[in-house]
Design a protein around this motif. Structure first.
Motif, PDB file in Angstrom:
ATOM      1  N   ILE A 132       8.322  -8.461  -1.226  1.00  0.00           N
ATOM      2  CA  ILE A 132       9.655  -7.909  -1.507  1.00  0.00           C
ATOM      3  C   ILE A 132       9.956  -7.980  -3.000  1.00  0.00           C
ATOM      4  CG2 ILE A 132      12.126  -8.292  -1.159  1.00  0.00           C
ATOM      5  CD1 ILE A 132      11.411  -9.226   1.703  1.00  0.00           C
ATOM      6  N   THR A 133       9.586  -9.098  -3.631  1.00  0.00           N
ATOM      7  CA  THR A 133       9.800  -9.246  -5.073  1.00  0.00           C
ATOM      8  C   THR A 133       9.028  -8.193  -5.853  1.00  0.00           C
ATOM      9  OG1 THR A 133      10.069 -11.647  -4.790  1.00  0.00           O
ATOM     10  CG2 THR A 133       9.653 -10.857  -7.013  1.00  0.00           C
ATOM     11  N   ALA A 134       7.767  -7.999  -5.496  1.00  0.00           N
ATOM     12  CA  ALA A 134       6.946  -6.998  -6.180  1.00  0.00           C
ATOM     13  C   ALA A 134       7.494  -5.592  -5.964  1.00  0.00           C
ATOM     14  CB  ALA A 134       5.502  -7.078  -5.684  1.00  0.00           C
ATOM     15  N   ASN A 135       7.969  -5.307  -4.751  1.00  0.00           N
ATOM     16  CA  ASN A 135       8.555  -3.994  -4.470  1.00  0.00           C
ATOM     17  C   ASN A 135       9.791  -3.748  -5.322  1.00  0.00           C
ATOM     18  OD1 ASN A 135       7.898  -2.157  -1.721  1.00  0.00           O
ATOM     19  ND2 ASN A 135       6.774  -4.085  -1.892  1.00  0.00           N
ATOM     20  N   LEU A 136      10.646  -4.758  -5.433  1.00  0.00           N
ATOM     21  CA  LEU A 136      11.865  -4.625  -6.222  1.00  0.00           C
ATOM     22  C   LEU A 136      11.524  -4.442  -7.704  1.00  0.00           C
ATOM     23  CD1 LEU A 136      14.944  -4.625  -6.076  1.00  0.00           C
ATOM     24  CD2 LEU A 136      14.903  -7.118  -6.338  1.00  0.00           C
ATOM     25  N   ALA A 137      10.552  -5.207  -8.180  1.00  0.00           N
ATOM     26  CA  ALA A 137      10.132  -5.096  -9.583  1.00  0.00           C
ATOM     27  C   ALA A 137       9.568  -3.708  -9.873  1.00  0.00           C
ATOM     28  CB  ALA A 137       9.100  -6.170  -9.907  1.00  0.00           C
ATOM     29  N   MET A 138       8.741  -3.197  -8.978  1.00  0.00           N
ATOM     30  CA  MET A 138       8.132  -1.883  -9.179  1.00  0.00           C
ATOM     31  C   MET A 138       9.184  -0.782  -9.185  1.00  0.00           C
ATOM     32  SD  MET A 138       5.043  -0.575  -9.602  1.00  0.00           S
ATOM     33  CE  MET A 138       3.776  -1.378  -8.635  1.00  0.00           C
ATOM     34  N   ALA A 139      10.122  -0.866  -8.255  1.00  0.00           N
ATOM     35  CA  ALA A 139      11.171   0.153  -8.193  1.00  0.00           C
ATOM     36  C   ALA A 139      12.040   0.118  -9.446  1.00  0.00           C
ATOM     37  CB  ALA A 139      12.026  -0.055  -6.945  1.00  0.00           C
ATOM     38  N   ALA A 140      12.377  -1.077  -9.919  1.00  0.00           N
ATOM     39  CA  ALA A 140      13.184  -1.198 -11.135  1.00  0.00           C
ATOM     40  C   ALA A 140      12.431  -0.668 -12.340  1.00  0.00           C
ATOM     41  CB  ALA A 140      13.575  -2.662 -11.349  1.00  0.00           C
ATOM     42  N   CYS A 141      11.139  -0.943 -12.392  1.00  0.00           N
ATOM     43  CA  CYS A 141      10.298  -0.464 -13.499  1.00  0.00           C
ATOM     44  C   CYS A 141      10.256   1.063 -13.515  1.00  0.00           C
ATOM     45  CB  CYS A 141       8.893  -1.041 -13.356  1.00  0.00           C
ATOM     46  SG  CYS A 141       7.724  -0.497 -14.624  1.00  0.00           S
ATOM     47  N   ARG A 142      10.005   1.672 -12.378  1.00  0.00           N
ATOM     48  CA  ARG A 142       9.932   3.135 -12.311  1.00  0.00           C
ATOM     49  C   ARG A 142      11.274   3.765 -12.645  1.00  0.00           C
ATOM     50  NH1 ARG A 142       6.465   3.597  -6.648  1.00  0.00           N
ATOM     51  NH2 ARG A 142       4.379   3.370  -7.586  1.00  0.00           N
ATOM     52  N   ASN A 143      12.346   3.158 -12.145  1.00  0.00           N
ATOM     53  CA  ASN A 143      13.681   3.716 -12.378  1.00  0.00           C
ATOM     54  C   ASN A 143      14.025   3.710 -13.858  1.00  0.00           C
ATOM     55  OD1 ASN A 143      16.922   2.917 -12.481  1.00  0.00           O
ATOM     56  ND2 ASN A 143      16.398   4.535 -11.030  1.00  0.00           N
ATOM     57  N   ALA A 144      13.757   2.602 -14.539  1.00  0.00           N
ATOM     58  CA  ALA A 144      14.045   2.517 -15.979  1.00  0.00           C
ATOM     59  C   ALA A 144      13.155   3.469 -16.767  1.00  0.00           C
ATOM     60  CB  ALA A 144      13.856   1.078 -16.458  1.00  0.00           C
TER      61      ALA A 144
ATOM     62  N   THR B  44      10.079  -2.373 -23.696  1.00  0.00           N
ATOM     63  CA  THR B  44      10.908  -3.571 -23.800  1.00  0.00           C
ATOM     64  C   THR B  44      12.126  -3.463 -22.894  1.00  0.00           C
ATOM     65  OG1 THR B  44      10.214  -3.956 -26.086  1.00  0.00           O
ATOM     66  CG2 THR B  44      12.254  -5.013 -25.380  1.00  0.00           C
ATOM     67  N   GLU B  45      12.782  -2.318 -22.938  1.00  0.00           N
ATOM     68  CA  GLU B  45      13.966  -2.096 -22.096  1.00  0.00           C
ATOM     69  C   GLU B  45      13.592  -2.084 -20.622  1.00  0.00           C
ATOM     70  OE1 GLU B  45      16.429   0.697 -25.309  1.00  0.00           O
ATOM     71  OE2 GLU B  45      15.086   1.596 -23.827  1.00  0.00           O
ATOM     72  N   THR B  46      12.430  -1.533 -20.307  1.00  0.00           N
ATOM     73  CA  THR B  46      11.992  -1.480 -18.911  1.00  0.00           C
ATOM     74  C   THR B  46      11.730  -2.877 -18.367  1.00  0.00           C
ATOM     75  OG1 THR B  46      11.004   0.720 -19.190  1.00  0.00           O
ATOM     76  CG2 THR B  46      10.212  -0.611 -17.351  1.00  0.00           C
ATOM     77  N   SER B  47      11.046  -3.707 -19.143  1.00  0.00           N
ATOM     78  CA  SER B  47      10.779  -5.058 -18.664  1.00  0.00           C
ATOM     79  C   SER B  47      12.067  -5.861 -18.531  1.00  0.00           C
ATOM     80  CB  SER B  47       9.783  -5.772 -19.580  1.00  0.00           C
ATOM     81  OG  SER B  47      10.385  -6.237 -20.767  1.00  0.00           O
ATOM     82  N   GLN B  48      13.044  -5.583 -19.403  1.00  0.00           N
ATOM     83  CA  GLN B  48      14.337  -6.254 -19.293  1.00  0.00           C
ATOM     84  C   GLN B  48      15.094  -5.770 -18.058  1.00  0.00           C
ATOM     85  OE1 GLN B  48      15.493  -8.838 -21.358  1.00  0.00           O
ATOM     86  NE2 GLN B  48      16.923  -8.991 -19.621  1.00  0.00           N
ATOM     87  N   ALA B  49      14.939  -4.492 -17.727  1.00  0.00           N
ATOM     88  CA  ALA B  49      15.578  -3.951 -16.521  1.00  0.00           C
ATOM     89  C   ALA B  49      15.008  -4.611 -15.273  1.00  0.00           C
ATOM     90  CB  ALA B  49      15.383  -2.435 -16.465  1.00  0.00           C
ATOM     91  N   VAL B  50      13.700  -4.857 -15.267  1.00  0.00           N
ATOM     92  CA  VAL B  50      13.087  -5.570 -14.146  1.00  0.00           C
ATOM     93  C   VAL B  50      13.637  -6.987 -14.072  1.00  0.00           C
ATOM     94  CG1 VAL B  50      10.918  -6.454 -13.200  1.00  0.00           C
ATOM     95  CG2 VAL B  50      10.985  -4.176 -14.243  1.00  0.00           C
TER      96      VAL B  50
ATOM     97  N   TRP C   6       0.820  -1.210   0.000  1.00  0.00           N
ATOM     98  CA  TRP C   6       0.000   0.000   0.000  1.00  0.00           C
ATOM     99  C   TRP C   6       0.853   1.258   0.000  1.00  0.00           C
ATOM    100  CZ3 TRP C   6      -4.631   0.095  -1.700  1.00  0.00           C
ATOM    101  CH2 TRP C   6      -5.481  -0.999  -1.546  1.00  0.00           C
ATOM    102  N   ASN C   7       2.034   1.190   0.610  1.00  0.00           N
ATOM    103  CA  ASN C   7       2.935   2.343   0.587  1.00  0.00           C
ATOM    104  C   ASN C   7       3.687   2.451  -0.732  1.00  0.00           C
ATOM    105  OD1 ASN C   7       3.070   3.836   3.333  1.00  0.00           O
ATOM    106  ND2 ASN C   7       3.018   1.685   3.902  1.00  0.00           N
ATOM    107  N   LEU C   8       3.731   1.350  -1.477  1.00  0.00           N
ATOM    108  CA  LEU C   8       4.415   1.332  -2.765  1.00  0.00           C
ATOM    109  C   LEU C   8       3.552   1.909  -3.875  1.00  0.00           C
ATOM    110  CD1 LEU C   8       6.689   0.106  -4.731  1.00  0.00           C
ATOM    111  CD2 LEU C   8       5.197  -1.911  -4.815  1.00  0.00           C
ATOM    112  N   MET C   9       2.261   1.583  -3.873  1.00  0.00           N
ATOM    113  CA  MET C   9       1.387   1.900  -5.002  1.00  0.00           C
ATOM    114  C   MET C   9       0.909   3.347  -4.974  1.00  0.00           C
ATOM    115  SD  MET C   9      -0.800  -1.660  -5.364  1.00  0.00           S
ATOM    116  CE  MET C   9      -1.336  -1.695  -3.653  1.00  0.00           C
ATOM    117  N   PRO C  10       0.560   3.884  -6.148  1.00  0.00           N
ATOM    118  CA  PRO C  10       0.022   5.242  -6.218  1.00  0.00           C
ATOM    119  C   PRO C  10      -1.388   5.275  -5.640  1.00  0.00           C
ATOM    120  CG  PRO C  10      -0.139   4.196  -8.367  1.00  0.00           C
ATOM    121  CD  PRO C  10       0.616   3.242  -7.478  1.00  0.00           C
TER     122      PRO C  10
END
Length: 396
Positions: A214-226, A234-240, A159-163
């Motif tokens: 934890i996995t979802a949090n890491l995936a979300m952060a990687a997605c936003r960062n990319a 395509t590049e974003t999903s590869q970054a995740v 809940w703290n992760l999502m918009p």
């Protein structure tokens, strides 16, 4: 109203009810009270400023089957029947910033000029919404107030992760919901606006525990960062994929849909990483399943090609991204809620012309009801409506 805003700058959540009531009294309103809706949107709880949840001694009313709840659902000002045309008349006003529904405001106004009462209440409720939004992010009292059950740590993270669960602007309305609200594990949704593009993502991490969170949090952060560095889908999903593989090996993975909508043309670009296919509601009667060859779930490092697919939306189209927990919820006899029931439900309620966010609320209630109120898996929906040329019709 400016005086109320200025006076609110240095007050805490607990002081808002008194501040709003004092200001309303100068406008001729009495017995003013502010109510906040819970996470599941089932009850409205009065903010009194007392107790650890700032609700001590306050009233609580259900969203379904009550006049305050109807004002909340319909986003409309409603009044109780006048008592012989004498004395004050009780009004209920939706508390919304124009996008997110936060609760309702109660006020008694002397019977007479209903148009004037509506005008004052609408403005007061709008300011109350902005003040509530400005205080909730750092208030543990508010976090307790909107919970009706204990929340686990994984859900606390999600809940703290999502918009926020609602957005409207730039010709698009977006809403998202996740269940079980207090025990969500690996599901998450995300959306963002940048210029003339809307980005939407739904993730479903393997498992239903703290590691899934934890996995979802890491995936979300990687997605936003990319994404924020200008990467393509395509590049974003590869970054995740790379981030999960680097830190979690291949023992943890997420499926997902990553999408970008051009808000000028309606061009939808998206990538499918082993996830249920999006649904498109068109013309309030027709539902289409969008097609795209899937790459492997992110984190499995299968090396499958990532296909970027394209579709064209029409004004008024509703796009549904969801996780399998929606269609796989089972009743006491083992029968799934199912894709056909899901599609039929969306068509019928879309045709009823419910607001986007009320449609989502009722959908989740239907899914929970099918599963006797408790889901075995996370269930998430992200629903977006493209309203190009109809900006004035963007409603919560």
């Amino acid at each position: 109203m400016l005086h109320l805003i200025e006076a609110s700058h240095t007050v805490a959540l607990e002081q808002l009810p008194g501040l709003i009531a004092d200001h309303a009294a100068r406008l001729g309103m009495t017995d003013v009270a502010l109510f906040a809706v819970d996470i599941r949107e089932t009850v409205l709880r009065q903010i009194t400023g007392h107790g650890l949840d700032a609700a001590g001694g306050g009233d609580e009313v259900k969203v379904d089957g009550t006049l305050p709840g109807r004002a909340y659902q319909r986003v409309d000002l409603l009044a109780e029947a006048a008592r012989d045309g004498r004395g004050p008349r009780r009004w209920w006003a939706p508390v919304t910033d124009g996008v997110e529904r936060l609760g309702v405001l109660r006020a008694d106004v002397e019977a007479g000029d209903d148009d004037s009462a509506r005008h004052l209440l609408r403005h007061l409720a709008s300011v109350a919404a902005l003040l509530l939004l400005s205080k909730r992010s750092f208030s543990d009292s508010f976090a307790r107030l909107v919970r009706t059950d204990p929340m686990n740590v994984a859900a606390e993270m999600q809940w703290n992760l999502m918009p926020p669960p609602a957005f409207a602007g730039n010709d698009i309305t977006i809403g998202g919901l996740v269940e079980p609200a207090y025990e969500v594990g690996g599901d998450a949704f995300d959306y963002a606006i940048a210029g003339h593009s809307a980005y939407m993502t739904v993730f479903d991490a393997m498992g239903h525990d703290i590691r899934a969170g934890i996995t979802a949090n890491l995936a979300m952060a990687a997605c936003r960062n990319a994404r924020r560095q200008g990467a393509s889908l395509t590049e974003t999903s590869q970054a995740v994929e790379d981030m999960l593989a680097r830190h979690l090996g291949t023992s943890r993975y997420v499926t997902g849909i990553l999408a970008e909508l051009d808000l000028d043309s309606g061009q939808l670009t998206w990538v499918n990483r082993g996830h249920p296919l999006p649904l498109l509601v068109r013309g309030r009667r027709r539902v289409m399943e969008l097609k795209c060859s899937p790459a492997g779930p992110m984190g499995t490092d299968l090396g499958l090609p990532i296909t970027q697919c394209n579709d064209r939306l029409e004004p008024g189209d509703r796009l549904l991204l969801y996780t399998d927990g929606i269609v796989e919820a089972r009743d006491a006899h083992g029968q799934e809620f199912g894709r056909d029931r899901f599609v039929d439900w969306i068509i019928r309620h879309h045709s009823d012309q419910q607001t986007l966010h009320e449609t989502l609320r009722r959908l989740m209630q239907a899914v929970l009801g099918h599963h006797s109120g408790r889901l075995d898996d996370d269930a998430t929906v992200l629903l977006a409506e493209w309203r190009v040329g109809h900006q004035h019709e963007l409603t919560p």
